[in-house]
Design a protein around this motif. Structure first.
Motif, PDB file in Angstrom:
ATOM      1  N   GLY A  60       0.894  -1.089   0.039  1.00 14.48           N
ATOM      2  CA  GLY A  60       0.164   0.054  -0.083  1.00 14.48           C
ATOM      3  C   GLY A  60       0.981   1.166  -0.065  1.00 14.48           C
ATOM      4  O   GLY A  60       2.085   1.073   0.142  1.00 14.48           O
ATOM      5  N   PRO A  61       0.020   2.299  -0.048  1.00 12.77           N
ATOM      6  CA  PRO A  61       0.938   3.580   0.147  1.00 12.77           C
ATOM      7  C   PRO A  61       2.082   3.589   1.142  1.00 12.77           C
ATOM      8  O   PRO A  61       1.652   3.478   2.466  1.00 12.77           O
ATOM      9  N   GLY A  62       3.143   4.034   0.778  1.00  9.04           N
ATOM     10  CA  GLY A  62       4.358   4.171   1.605  1.00  9.04           C
ATOM     11  C   GLY A  62       5.056   2.897   2.169  1.00  9.04           C
ATOM     12  O   GLY A  62       5.799   2.666   2.999  1.00  9.04           O
ATOM     13  N   SER A  63       4.498   1.672   1.486  1.00 12.19           N
ATOM     14  CA  SER A  63       5.132   0.279   1.734  1.00 12.19           C
ATOM     15  C   SER A  63       6.196   0.142   0.948  1.00 12.19           C
ATOM     16  O   SER A  63       6.489   0.517   0.244  1.00 12.19           O
ATOM     17  N   GLU A  76       2.715  -3.897  11.009  1.00 11.68           N
ATOM     18  CA  GLU A  76       2.768  -3.582   9.430  1.00 11.68           C
ATOM     19  C   GLU A  76       1.155  -3.778   8.814  1.00 11.68           C
ATOM     20  O   GLU A  76       1.050  -2.839   8.095  1.00 11.68           O
ATOM     21  N   VAL A  77       0.556  -4.722   9.310  1.00 10.80           N
ATOM     22  CA  VAL A  77      -0.936  -4.797   8.796  1.00 10.80           C
ATOM     23  C   VAL A  77      -1.795  -3.478   9.077  1.00 10.80           C
ATOM     24  O   VAL A  77      -2.437  -2.912   8.339  1.00 10.80           O
ATOM     25  N   ASP A  78      -1.714  -3.064  10.355  1.00  6.60           N
ATOM     26  CA  ASP A  78      -2.281  -1.910  10.825  1.00  6.60           C
ATOM     27  C   ASP A  78      -1.979  -0.801  10.105  1.00  6.60           C
ATOM     28  O   ASP A  78      -3.064  -0.031   9.599  1.00  6.60           O
ATOM     29  N   ARG A  79      -0.686  -0.528   9.772  1.00  6.66           N
ATOM     30  CA  ARG A  79      -0.068   0.631   9.383  1.00  6.66           C
ATOM     31  C   ARG A  79      -0.761   0.797   7.815  1.00  6.66           C
ATOM     32  O   ARG A  79      -1.159   1.670   7.351  1.00  6.66           O
ATOM     33  N   ILE A  80      -0.603  -0.630   7.245  1.00  5.72           N
ATOM     34  CA  ILE A  80      -0.966  -0.429   5.664  1.00  5.72           C
ATOM     35  C   ILE A  80      -2.291  -0.461   5.630  1.00  5.72           C
ATOM     36  O   ILE A  80      -2.916   0.390   4.615  1.00  5.72           O
ATOM     37  N   ALA A  81      -3.279  -1.008   6.436  1.00 11.72           N
ATOM     38  CA  ALA A  81      -4.624  -0.618   6.620  1.00 11.72           C
ATOM     39  C   ALA A  81      -5.070   0.506   6.690  1.00 11.72           C
ATOM     40  O   ALA A  81      -6.000   1.077   5.764  1.00 11.72           O
ATOM     41  N   LEU A  82      -4.566   1.130   7.503  1.00 11.22           N
ATOM     42  CA  LEU A  82      -4.977   2.634   7.724  1.00 11.22           C
ATOM     43  C   LEU A  82      -4.718   3.558   6.614  1.00 11.22           C
ATOM     44  O   LEU A  82      -5.347   4.503   6.214  1.00 11.22           O
TER      45      LEU A  82
END
Length: 108
Positions: A60-63, A76-82
């Motif tokens: 996702g954005p910024g990954s 990691e999952v929370d950051r990408i999902a947000l």
């Protein structure tokens, strides 16, 4: 103008299975360039497969690239999902703005 059409002769499931298997064997993020070199997929195809993976492929954005969900930390999952949710909100607002502008100029 004539467009060059490219048809993918492989089954989408074959490419998705190969990408998932590749990512499952890694513990770190894989860049699109690395995946492309190893699997022969275009960056566009990789993005498409990630979006069709029903959450198996995380990006996702910024990954820093792509990762199999089973190799991700909860953080990691929370950051990408947000980030994806924030992007979806921005895109939804933009879509509404486009429609509103069209209808406003259409009546002039």
């Amino acid at each position: 103008m004539q467009y060059a059409l490219q048809f993918d002769e492989t089954k989408p499931g074959d490419d998705l299975a190969a990408l998932c298997a590749f990512l499952r064997n890694l513990t770190n993020w894989a860049s699109a360039q690395t995946i492309s070199q190893r699997l022969g997929l275009t960056e566009r195809k990789i993005r498409d497969l990630a979006s069709k993976s029903k959450g198996l492929i995380v990006s996702g954005p910024g990954s820093p690239g792509y990762k199999h969900v089973t190799r991700c930390t909860g953080e990691e999952v929370d950051r990408i999902a947000l980030r994806l949710q924030a992007q979806a909100k921005i895109m939804s607002t933009r879509a509404g703005d486009i429609r509103a502008k069209f209808h406003k100029t259409d009546s002039l």
